[in-house]
Design an enzyme around this catalytic site. Structure first.
Site, mmCIF file in Angstrom:
data_model
loop_
_atom_site.group_PDB
_atom_site.id
_atom_site.type_symbol
_atom_site.label_atom_id
_atom_site.label_comp_id
_atom_site.label_asym_id
_atom_site.label_seq_id
_atom_site.Cartn_x
_atom_site.Cartn_y
_atom_site.Cartn_z
ATOM 1 N N ASP A 105 -10.966 -64.012 -1.311
ATOM 2 C CA ASP A 105 -11.476 -63.989 0.095
ATOM 3 C C ASP A 105 -10.848 -62.969 0.811
ATOM 4 O O ASP A 105 -11.698 -61.990 1.567
ATOM 5 C CB ASP A 105 -11.507 -64.820 0.485
ATOM 6 C CG ASP A 105 -11.748 -66.236 0.616
ATOM 7 O OD1 ASP A 105 -10.794 -67.309 0.131
ATOM 8 O OD2 ASP A 105 -12.465 -66.836 -0.196
ATOM 9 N N HIS A 148 -2.244 -69.023 -2.244
ATOM 10 C CA HIS A 148 -2.963 -69.611 -2.232
ATOM 11 C C HIS A 148 -2.189 -70.632 -2.833
ATOM 12 O O HIS A 148 -0.802 -70.328 -3.688
ATOM 13 C CB HIS A 148 -3.486 -69.006 -3.780
ATOM 14 C CG HIS A 148 -4.932 -69.530 -4.084
ATOM 15 N ND1 HIS A 148 -4.834 -70.878 -5.734
ATOM 16 C CD2 HIS A 148 -5.870 -69.412 -4.387
ATOM 17 C CE1 HIS A 148 -6.154 -71.028 -5.484
ATOM 18 N NE2 HIS A 148 -7.168 -70.597 -5.071
HETATM 19 C C1 SDX Z 1 -9.694 -70.802 -0.819
HETATM 20 O O1 SDX Z 1 -8.036 -74.072 -4.195
HETATM 21 C C2 SDX Z 1 -8.419 -73.601 -4.326
HETATM 22 O O2 SDX Z 1 -8.563 -73.087 -5.816
HETATM 23 C C3 SDX Z 1 -9.050 -72.541 -3.302
HETATM 24 C C4 SDX Z 1 -9.958 -71.555 -3.982
HETATM 25 C C5 SDX Z 1 -11.050 -71.489 -4.659
HETATM 26 O O3 SDX Z 1 -11.438 -70.914 -5.030
HETATM 27 O O4 SDX Z 1 -11.375 -73.162 -4.185
HETATM 28 O O5 SDX Z 1 -9.557 -70.157 -4.067
HETATM 29 C C6 SDX Z 1 -10.512 -70.753 -2.337
HETATM 30 O O6 SDX Z 1 -10.131 -71.472 -0.715
HETATM 31 C C7 SDX Z 1 -8.517 -69.412 -1.199
HETATM 32 C C8 SDX Z 1 -7.622 -69.802 -0.330
HETATM 33 C C9 SDX Z 1 -8.116 -68.532 1.847
HETATM 34 N N1 SDX Z 1 -7.732 -69.335 2.923
HETATM 35 C C10 SDX Z 1 -6.747 -68.237 2.807
HETATM 36 O O7 SDX Z 1 -7.387 -67.070 2.427
HETATM 37 C C11 SDX Z 1 -5.987 -68.573 3.989
HETATM 38 C C12 SDX Z 1 -4.910 -67.935 3.853
HETATM 39 N N2 SDX Z 1 -3.637 -68.411 3.741
HETATM 40 C C13 SDX Z 1 -3.129 -69.684 3.682
HETATM 41 O O8 SDX Z 1 -3.558 -70.218 4.832
HETATM 42 C C14 SDX Z 1 -2.247 -70.013 2.722
HETATM 43 O O9 SDX Z 1 -2.050 -69.799 1.778
HETATM 44 C C15 SDX Z 1 -3.130 -71.988 1.430
HETATM 45 C C16 SDX Z 1 -4.070 -72.474 2.571
HETATM 46 C C17 SDX Z 1 -4.633 -70.776 1.198
HETATM 47 C C18 SDX Z 1 -2.425 -72.010 0.666
HETATM 48 O O10 SDX Z 1 -1.154 -72.735 1.454
HETATM 49 P P1 SDX Z 1 -0.605 -73.760 0.691
HETATM 50 O O11 SDX Z 1 -0.629 -73.624 -0.382
HETATM 51 O O12 SDX Z 1 -0.726 -75.011 1.457
HETATM 52 O O13 SDX Z 1 0.984 -72.865 0.933
HETATM 53 P P2 SDX Z 1 1.627 -73.261 2.565
HETATM 54 O O14 SDX Z 1 0.816 -73.495 3.814
HETATM 55 O O15 SDX Z 1 3.406 -73.901 2.562
HETATM 56 O O16 SDX Z 1 2.375 -71.771 2.441
HETATM 57 C C19 SDX Z 1 3.465 -71.641 1.095
HETATM 58 C C20 SDX Z 1 4.472 -70.712 2.492
HETATM 59 C C21 SDX Z 1 4.552 -71.006 3.658
HETATM 60 O O17 SDX Z 1 6.071 -70.653 4.495
HETATM 61 P P3 SDX Z 1 7.122 -71.609 4.426
HETATM 62 O O18 SDX Z 1 6.012 -72.969 5.379
HETATM 63 O O19 SDX Z 1 7.464 -72.519 3.649
HETATM 64 O O20 SDX Z 1 8.384 -70.914 5.171
HETATM 65 O O21 SDX Z 1 3.952 -69.353 3.114
HETATM 66 C C22 SDX Z 1 3.055 -68.971 3.840
HETATM 67 C C23 SDX Z 1 3.289 -70.518 4.613
HETATM 68 O O22 SDX Z 1 3.833 -70.220 5.791
HETATM 69 N N3 SDX Z 1 2.253 -68.427 3.502
HETATM 70 C C24 SDX Z 1 1.715 -67.792 4.485
HETATM 71 C C25 SDX Z 1 0.322 -67.261 4.270
HETATM 72 N N4 SDX Z 1 0.081 -68.247 3.121
HETATM 73 C C26 SDX Z 1 1.303 -69.419 3.157
HETATM 74 N N5 SDX Z 1 2.029 -66.618 5.423
HETATM 75 C C27 SDX Z 1 1.273 -65.844 5.522
HETATM 76 N N6 SDX Z 1 -0.152 -65.208 6.081
HETATM 77 C C28 SDX Z 1 -0.573 -66.362 4.728
HETATM 78 N N7 SDX Z 1 -1.856 -66.223 4.680
#
Ligand code: SDX
Length: 435
Positions: free
Chosen positions: A369, A311
């Site tokens: 989720d 998140h």
């Molecule tokens: C919702 O914003 C909100 O409040 C949203 C929400 C709401 O109520 O409105 O809470 C609802 O959208 C919840 C999130 C649902 N999405 C998912 O579950 C999809 C999987 N999650 C990821 O796509 C990700 O965690 C996000 C999109 C939710 C957040 O991404 P960020 O904040 O841009 O973080 P990031 O992509 O920069 O990740 C930081 C690191 C990265 O690694 P590095 O590049 O630093 O090496 O963490 C890794 C990412 O690769 N990472 C993950 C991961 N999520 C982040 N690695 C593996 N699996 C994951 N799920």
């Protein structure tokens, strides 16, 4: 903003030694902000923050999140208390007004919403223009955007009474439109709202009752639906709420703004994650495949991510996921579903991931989720409806932010700038002179 003593921060251009000072603004909770509204006019620099990881886009009093502590408050009330003690319409009212209603205010609000649950009969024909296999979110984007063509008497954003009616109409009609999208995809007749039912009961009735036989709403499922709606009602300046605010900043009508929010919510990185989680859990199949999935999620060269994990704000367990997991057990128990393979896989996936250094280091925890899809599937919803349910609930939050933004005396159209790295100025070359 609180009237704290005037704190400032000073920026120095190390190349020229020039300094600029900016005020620091304090909120009532959470990080203070550096007020950079005069950054460009004062320095000729833009701030650069793609994805807005460190940017405060507005001042708001609606929802507070402490991502490190896993705290979520709506108008100061903790999400778990609201989910376990309140009802969705009361939370929707709290989000709009800022206070829990007294009995009379609650009755008045519920009456105002209830009187708007039906949709214009002509809208029924709008659905028949879609293919039966259209994704319900595509239908919702289209139908909600079209509402401004039906309700001309509540689109003047400068008229407080019209804004109030539009707010009531959106919160009241979104479940009816969502249920119609579900029925249309199932090839079943639309079911009219029943105003003697609660919001959650009414939604389940519109989705699952059929004219051929009596339908009684299961109170345990209605209670779960109510909690699921509350858990999804609002979440600060998330992507879809920011989309609604940006659309609203141009003066677009409320129905167009909410349709924009629905479109943004659909993405798998946002509201579409609940559908993606279930597809992931189903693709895993058995627990022995979990290590492979976790390995892929950690592989920088693999675009696969563990859906339902991570998140932007929560670097701790999403408090909504905790309530969702407890609700999952209640629903599966009520339906007599023992050892649900998807829940087993989800629990094992969570256990393994939370012990893995990659997830620990990056503070990746289950989010709202992760468990919701298991519940919704057990309740009888197809995966394609999961994000629609998210949109139904989040409409209450979107409407509250839409109103808050319109009531902001300092509101202006949102218009970010950029770091331009494209071609510098060059003369046009006629086609006959090009290589
Ligand atoms: C919702 O914003 C909100 O409040 C949203 C929400 C709401 O109520 O409105 O809470 C609802 O959208 C919840 C999130 C649902 N999405 C998912 O579950 C999809 C999987 N999650 C990821 O796509 C990700 O965690 C996000 C999109 C939710 C957040 O991404 P960020 O904040 O841009 O973080 P990031 O992509 O920069 O990740 C930081 C690191 C990265 O690694 P590095 O590049 O630093 O090496 O963490 C890794 C990412 O690769 N990472 C993950 C991961 N999520 C982040 N690695 C593996 N699996 C994951 N799920």
């Amino acid at each position: 903003m609180t009237d704290a003593p005037h704190r400032t921060v000073t920026l120095t251009d190390d190349a020229t030694g020039k300094k600029w000072t900016f005020p620091i603004l304090d909120g009532s909770m959470g990080p203070s902000v550096i007020d950079t509204r005069k950054l460009y006019s004062g320095t000729d620099f833009f701030a650069h923050d793609p994805g807005f990881t460190s940017t405060s886009s507005c001042e708001s009093k609606i929802t507070f999140i402490d991502g490190d502590k896993g705290i979520l408050l709506h108008r100061g009330y903790p999400i778990d208390e609201l989910a376990n003690k309140s009802d969705f319409l009361e939370v929707a009212q709290l989000l709009q007004t800022g206070e829990l209603p007294n009995a009379a205010e609650k009755r008045e609000w519920n009456k105002n919403i209830t009187m708007h649950t039906m949709v214009h009969e002509q809208l029924i024909r709008f659905y028949s223009g879609f293919r039966r296999d259209a994704h319900p979110m595509a239908v919702m984007v289209g139908v909600v955007g079209a509402l401004s063509a039906f309700y001309h008497d509540s689109i003047d954003i400068n008229d407080a009474r019209q804004r109030e009616i539009a707010s009531h109409r959106l919160i009241a009609k979104i479940p009816t439109l969502a249920a119609m999208a579900f029925k249309y995809s199932a090839g079943q007749p639309f079911v009219y709202p029943q105003n003697h039912l609660t919001y959650a009961e009414n939604f389940l009735h519109m989705c699952f009752s059929v004219p051929a036989e009596p339908y009684k709403v299961n109170p345990v499922l209605a209670h779960a639906m109510n909690k699921i709606f509350i858990l999804h009602a609002d979440h600060e300046q998330n992507a879809s709420t920011s989309t609604v605010r940006l659309a609203s900043s141009s003066g677009a009508n409320p129905f167009a703004c909410i349709a924009a929010g629905i479109a943004c919510l659909w993405g798998p990185a946002h509201g579409g994650a609940n559908e993606a989680v279930l597809r992931m859990l189903m693709s895993i199949g058995s627990k022995d495949k979990i290590p492979e999935i976790v390995k892929r999620a950690k592989d920088k060269d693999d675009t696969f991510r563990l859906m339902g994990f991570g998140h932007r704000v929560y670097k701790n367990y999403d408090p909504r996921a905790k309530v969702m997991q407890q609700t999952c057990r209640e629903v599966l128990d009520e339906l007599g579903i023992k050892n649900d393979p998807l829940l087993e896989t989800a629990m094992e996936l969570e256990r393994i991931a939370l012990q893995d250094d990659y997830f620990i280091q990056k503070k990746l925890y289950p989010n709202v989720d992760f468990y919701s899809g298991i519940i919704l599937r057990a309740m009888g919803f197809p995966m394609s409806m999961f994000t629609v349910l998210f949109a139904v609930a989040r409409t209450a939050g979107w409407v509250a932010h839409w109103q808050e933004q319109l009531n902001d005396p300092e509101r202006k159209i949102g218009r970010p700038r950029q770091l331009y790295t494209g071609a510098t100025t060059r003369a046009f070359v006629p086609v006959e002179q090009r290589e």
